[in-house]
Write an enzyme that holds these catalytic residues in place. Structure first.
Site: not given
Length: 370
Positions: A255, A259, A268
């Protein structure tokens, strides 16, 4: 079926077509014209994603789940399906929806907040996106058991991410699928991140190996290789059609975006990791293959560009011109037959709306008592 845990790959990141004796026969029909068509699909789907993300940033959509980087997993599998196969997806399979022929406006309908679901599943044999993580796998297994009862040779295919494999629903679905040898394909898009949780924390083995514990054969494929994904999906579909039961496919992809548009992956995720995966871009490798074969002519490039831009215009136009629902439409499609419980709620809500001096807004096609 091969138990090799190495990735099935037919096109390298540099665009080199490599031979795989076991899987080459499954894509022997993919000639030059078909390769160009797959390149078009990949490009168009990315353009849809970019446009929808822009619409969200501009306040036209409430939320959007980007699929940037996962186009090959969706196109390769989506184009392998038959019309009578039935898809049960998560919220990120907008590329599969495009391949199934879902209307472009319907893809954005839920994310604009004007409808509870985007389309009629039976017109395209694809259920509307499931937001509850992993729940669609149960639906797919149940549908597949129905296929068995009907004596048909269609297949149920369910899509989910790596994070969903930690959910009880997915594991329960695999128990039933294995027990009844249901014709269902479990397609896991391992994009390495379940929101901010890396896949290595939730699975200390390759995700494809989890399926063997349920007695389900699995395949691990390069999810950024559209040709390899198509081959693996065709293998799984053929097995299901001939009574071989379920198959689990782990498509290893990444990805590259957030998200959802509410997420900030820079908090992160290491930028170096993103750079590494950018070099494995699914569109660039097909483009490189076409260039190697001398197929990427100016005419082909112009055609693909024009198609992508036309689709993006349709997405934008359909989104911003989407009519708002009437207030009483909230009661539509709740039950197949009227009942007093719902009638009472409609009556109360209609009188509430009328108290604002706009009784016209308190009626609708299936709305309040008149």
């Amino acid at each position: 079926m091969s138990t090799d845990r190495n990735l099935i790959q037919l096109i390298t990141p540099a665009g080199e077509r490599i031979s795989h004796p076991e899987f080459d026969p499954w894509v022997k029909d993919i000639g030059d014209e078909q390769l160009c068509s797959l390149y078009e699909d990949l490009t168009v789907i990315r353009r849809i994603d970019v446009e929808a993300t822009a619409l969200q940033r501009q306040g036209e959509l409430g939320l959007w789940p980007p699929l940037l980087g996962q186009e090959a997993a969706q196109v390769g599998s989506g184009r392998a399906l038959r019309e009578d196969d039935f898809v049960f997806s998560s919220y990120r399979e907008n590329g599969v929806a495009y391949c199934r022929g879902v209307d472009l406006t319907d893809i954005t309908r839920v994310w604009r907040g004007t409808a509870s679901s985007g389309w009629d599943p039976y017109t395209v044999n694809m259920a509307t996106p499931q937001i509850i993580i992993g729940a669609q796998t149960l639906h797919a297994t149940g549908y597949a058991m129905g296929i068995q009862n009907d004596g048909a040779d269609s297949v149920a295919v369910t899509y989910f991410g790596d994070g969903a494999t930690s959910e009880g629903d997915v594991n329960e679905a695999m128990v039933f699928a294995a027990s009844f040898q249901a014709p269902v394909v479990f397609f896991c898009s391992n994009n390495h991140w379940a929101i901010s949780e890396p896949v290595r924390l939730q699975s200390h083995i390759q995700i494809a190996d989890r399926a063997t514990g349920f007695g389900i054969p699995s395949l691990r494929v390069d999810g950024n290789d559209v040709l390899a994904v198509m081959a693996a999906t065709r293998v799984a579909l053929d097995r299901a059609r001939h009574g071989g039961g379920p198959t689990f496919i782990e498509a290893v992809t990444y990805r590259m975006g957030p998200h959802t548009t509410a997420d900030d992956p820079t908090r992160y995720r290491d930028a170096n990791e993103l750079e590494d995966w950018a070099a494995k871009d699914p569109i660039q490798r097909v483009k490189a293959l076409l260039e190697r074969k001398g197929l990427l002519t100016d005419q082909v490039k112009q055609h693909v560009h024009d198609k992508a831009e036309a689709v993006a215009r349709d997405v934008r136009s359909g989104c911003i011109n989407m009519p708002d629902p009437e207030p009483m439409d909230i009661f539509k499609h709740i039950y197949s037959e009227p009942n007093s419980w719902l009638d009472r709620q409609q009556d109360h809500y209609a009188r509430y709306l009328a108290s604002f001096g706009d009784p016209a807004g308190a009626t609708s096609e299936e709305g309040a008592r008149r």
